[in-house]
Structure formats: structure tokens, C-alpha cells
Design a protein around this motif. Structure first.
Motif, PDB file in Angstrom:
ATOM      1  N   ASP A 215       0.755  -1.176   0.029  1.00  0.00           N
ATOM      2  CA  ASP A 215       0.088   0.045   0.156  1.00  0.00           C
ATOM      3  C   ASP A 215       0.837   1.322   0.008  1.00  0.00           C
ATOM      4  OD1 ASP A 215      -2.230  -1.648   0.078  1.00  0.00           O
ATOM      5  OD2 ASP A 215      -2.573  -1.521   2.178  1.00  0.00           O
ATOM      6  N   ALA A 216       2.058   1.255   0.772  1.00  0.00           N
ATOM      7  CA  ALA A 216       2.755   2.463   0.802  1.00  0.00           C
ATOM      8  C   ALA A 216       3.660   2.652  -0.603  1.00  0.00           C
ATOM      9  CB  ALA A 216       3.868   2.135   1.986  1.00  0.00           C
TER      10      ALA A 216
ATOM     11  N   GLN B  84       2.652   1.757  -3.375  1.00  0.00           N
ATOM     12  CA  GLN B  84       1.324   2.066  -4.397  1.00  0.00           C
ATOM     13  C   GLN B  84       1.232   3.619  -4.132  1.00  0.00           C
ATOM     14  OE1 GLN B  84      -1.761  -0.446  -5.020  1.00  0.00           O
ATOM     15  NE2 GLN B  84      -3.216   1.137  -4.597  1.00  0.00           N
ATOM     16  N   HIS B  85       1.227   4.140  -2.897  1.00  0.00           N
ATOM     17  CA  HIS B  85       0.815   5.457  -2.644  1.00  0.00           C
ATOM     18  C   HIS B  85       1.926   6.156  -3.150  1.00  0.00           C
ATOM     19  CE1 HIS B  85      -0.805   8.936  -0.451  1.00  0.00           C
ATOM     20  NE2 HIS B  85       0.440   9.013  -0.018  1.00  0.00           N
TER      21      HIS B  85
ATOM     22  N   LYS C  12       1.875   9.129  -6.127  1.00  0.00           N
ATOM     23  CA  LYS C  12       1.966  10.650  -5.804  1.00  0.00           C
ATOM     24  C   LYS C  12       3.377  11.220  -6.648  1.00  0.00           C
ATOM     25  CE  LYS C  12      -0.533  11.776  -2.306  1.00  0.00           C
ATOM     26  NZ  LYS C  12      -1.749  12.790  -2.555  1.00  0.00           N
TER      27      LYS C  12
ATOM     28  N   SER D 249      -9.689  -1.658   5.998  1.00  0.00           N
ATOM     29  CA  SER D 249      -9.708  -0.595   5.064  1.00  0.00           C
ATOM     30  C   SER D 249     -10.965  -0.499   4.238  1.00  0.00           C
ATOM     31  CB  SER D 249      -8.357  -0.722   4.227  1.00  0.00           C
ATOM     32  OG  SER D 249      -8.546  -1.856   3.201  1.00  0.00           O
TER      33      SER D 249
END
Length: 157
Positions: free
Chosen positions: A54-55, A57-58, A62, A119
Motif C-alpha cells: 500500500d505504501a 502504491q501510494h 504521488k 480498510s
């Protein structure tokens, strides 16, 4: 260079800096673009409950979309999803199985069943898995990290 090729390159650079030798494959799908990390140690990239994925992907989103949002003029139309070792598909399958099992419990007991907080993405998978199940409906309650889902027998609505 397309946004998705840039995403592949950015993700490859991050994974390399993590000290992991990997190949990044781009799979363009109808509703998303999946960046699959192929390596010998996918568990290091998945992390606890997929948090590392998830990190990553974020971060990739960005960096690549810097100030642009999906659907905006000049922005990509599909989100980027980062996966390693098929984790995302296996996780979604486990959530669908859990949803079915909890729906059976709700029907057998005749009472709503609460699902632990999760989530928004995971709740969505479970809501969708139960959307066509006869006799139950779902709803989410709570705020932030405490937001959870209820599986409710229709007679209880």
C-alpha cells in the motif's frame, strides 16, 4: 514516456533502493494498471497485511501523478495498483470467503454479524461479494480506523 512506464521505472528504483532485485511488469487492465513486482522475496514487499505494498502504491502514485487526479484532463484514467507474488488476488479471495462464511452465520443466527475494522478497499470487496447474496444486506458504520462493516439478515433491516 507514458505515465505507466514512468510508474514502472519509479517503482523499480524504489525496490532497488530497498536492496531487492526485481523485475517490474506492467499489466494494463480495463479498470486499472497493475504493476507486478517479480522477485525472490515478495513477502518483504507485501509487509504486514499488505501495508508495504500500500505504501509503495501510494508513493508511486504521488510521484507519477504529481498534482493530477484520476479523470482530470491530462491525467490517467485508470489507477495504478502495485502487487507482489499475487498477494492482492489471494487477499481478495480470502475476503470473499470470509464474507460468505459470515453471511451464513448471520442467516443461521438471525442476527447481524459485525466484521472487524478494515480498510475501505477491503470493506468494498466484502460489500461487493455479498451484494447478490439472498437474505443479507451490508452496511458500514463508524469513523476512521474504527469504521467496520455489518452483515445483516434482511429480516433485521
Amino acid at each position: 514516456m507514458s505515465d505507466y512506464e514512468k510508474a514502472r521505472q519509479v517503482l523499480g528504483d524504489i525496490v532497488e533502493r530497498m536492496g531487492i532485485a526485481a523485475d517490474i511488469r506492467v499489466h494494463e487492465e480495463a479498470d486499472r494498471v497493475r504493476l507486478e513486482i517479480v522477485c525472490d522475496e515478495p513477502d518483504r514487499l507485501v509487509g504486514r497485511k499488505g501495508q508495504t505494498l500500500d505504501a509503495l502504491q501510494h508513493l508511486v502514485g504521488k510521484i507519477v501523478f504529481r498534482g493530477r487526479t484520476l479523470g482530470q484532463a491530462g491525467a490517467p484514467q485508470r489507477p495504478i495498483v502495485v502487487d507482489a507474488g499475487g498477494y492482492r488476488d489471494r487477499h481478495a479471495a480470502r475476503l470473499r470467503e470470509l464474507a460468505a462464511k459470515l453471511a451464513e452465520q448471520a442467516l443461521a443466527r438471525g442476527r447481524p454479524v459485525a466484521v472487524e475494522p478494515m480498510s475501505a478497499h477491503d470493506r468494498r470487496i466484502m460489500h461487493m461479494a455479498l451484494a447478490d447474496v439472498a437474505g443479507v444486506t451490508t452496511r458500514s458504520e463508524g469513523e476512521g480506523d474504527e469504521r467496520h462493516m455489518w452483515i445483516v439478515p434482511v429480516a433485521q433491516e
